[in-house]
Design a protein around this motif. Structure first.
Motif, short mmCIF file in Angstrom:
data_model
loop_
_atom_site.label_atom_id
_atom_site.label_comp_id
_atom_site.label_asym_id
_atom_site.label_seq_id
_atom_site.Cartn_x
_atom_site.Cartn_y
_atom_site.Cartn_z
N GLU A 75 -59.13 -36.68 71.29
CA GLU A 75 -59.16 -37.89 72.12
C GLU A 75 -59.05 -37.60 73.62
OE1 GLU A 75 -54.51 -38.67 70.95
OE2 GLU A 75 -56.10 -39.65 69.89
N LYS A 76 -58.59 -36.41 73.98
CA LYS A 76 -58.49 -36.02 75.40
C LYS A 76 -59.74 -35.30 75.90
CE LYS A 76 -53.51 -35.57 75.13
NZ LYS A 76 -52.37 -34.65 75.15
N GLY A 77 -60.71 -35.09 75.02
CA GLY A 77 -61.95 -34.43 75.40
C GLY A 77 -61.92 -32.92 75.23
N ASN B 259 -53.13 -36.47 63.59
CA ASN B 259 -52.79 -37.75 64.23
C ASN B 259 -53.64 -38.04 65.46
OD1 ASN B 259 -50.78 -38.23 62.34
ND2 ASN B 259 -49.28 -37.08 63.52
N GLN B 260 -54.76 -37.36 65.60
CA GLN B 260 -55.62 -37.56 66.76
C GLN B 260 -56.95 -38.16 66.33
OE1 GLN B 260 -56.08 -33.99 69.03
NE2 GLN B 260 -53.90 -33.55 69.06
N GLU B 261 -57.56 -38.89 67.25
CA GLU B 261 -58.90 -39.39 67.01
C GLU B 261 -59.88 -38.29 67.36
OE1 GLU B 261 -59.91 -43.12 68.71
OE2 GLU B 261 -58.06 -44.07 68.03
N LEU B 262 -60.77 -37.97 66.44
CA LEU B 262 -61.75 -36.91 66.64
C LEU B 262 -63.14 -37.51 66.76
CD1 LEU B 262 -60.41 -34.39 63.96
CD2 LEU B 262 -59.83 -34.52 66.38
N SER B 263 -63.98 -36.85 67.53
CA SER B 263 -65.34 -37.34 67.72
C SER B 263 -66.33 -36.18 67.78
CB SER B 263 -65.45 -38.18 69.00
OG SER B 263 -65.04 -37.42 70.12
N LEU B 264 -67.56 -36.46 67.34
CA LEU B 264 -68.64 -35.49 67.39
C LEU B 264 -69.49 -35.74 68.63
CD1 LEU B 264 -69.91 -35.44 63.69
CD2 LEU B 264 -68.72 -33.61 64.90
#
Length: 152
Positions: free
Chosen positions: A93-95, A129-134
């Motif tokens: 989520e922090k990049g 517990n973090q949001e992950l993104s592709l």
């Protein structure tokens, strides 16, 4: 000597035509980048890049470790559609980039990039517990494009 007088209307029309032709040389090709994400052979997400980010969530809760994720990104301005120096990164989520997959330049009609779901699950265990993104990047898209959030 004879002097030729141009009608002011003809001068304006000629100027307008010249400006239009000049401006058309600087316009970009119309269209949008698009991509599709498959879990094995099943389409689970298909997007044009202008659609809202909140719709871009991959439902991978029921995915098995043996499953494969196939991503096909098509650039609108490239003949054949595939970018060069392609990569997919998994970010928190922090990049911060947690994992990066690089892919060979596409040849022929196969534009797909393959990622094992097992690798996604391994990274997710360490960042539960973090949001992950592709995110997708290529030489033609150096700033990248967020493809989707993950729900594992």
């Amino acid at each position: 000597m004879k002097q030729i007088k141009f009608n002011q209307a003809y001068v304006r029309i000629f100027t307008l035509i010249t400006l239009c032709l000049t401006a058309s040389n600087f316009t970009t090709k119309f269209g949008l980048d698009s991509y599709a994400i498959y879990l094995n052979d099943q389409l689970i997400l298909q997007q044009m890049v202008n659609q809202p980010l909140n719709l871009r969530v991959l439902p991978l809760k029921d995915a098995k470790e043996s499953d494969q994720l196939y991503i096909k990104y098509t650039h609108c301005t490239i003949k054949g559609g595939a970018g060069t120096n392609r990569s997919i990164s998994l970010q928190d989520e922090k990049g911060n980039t947690l994992k990066r997959w690089t892919f060979a330049d596409a040849s022929g009609s196969d534009l797909t990039m393959k990622i094992a779901v097992k690798e996604l699950l391994e990274v997710e265990k360490n960042h539960a517990n973090q949001e992950l993104s592709l995110h997708y990047t290529a030489r033609e898209l150096p700033k990248g494009e967020m493809l989707s959030m993950l729900r594992l």
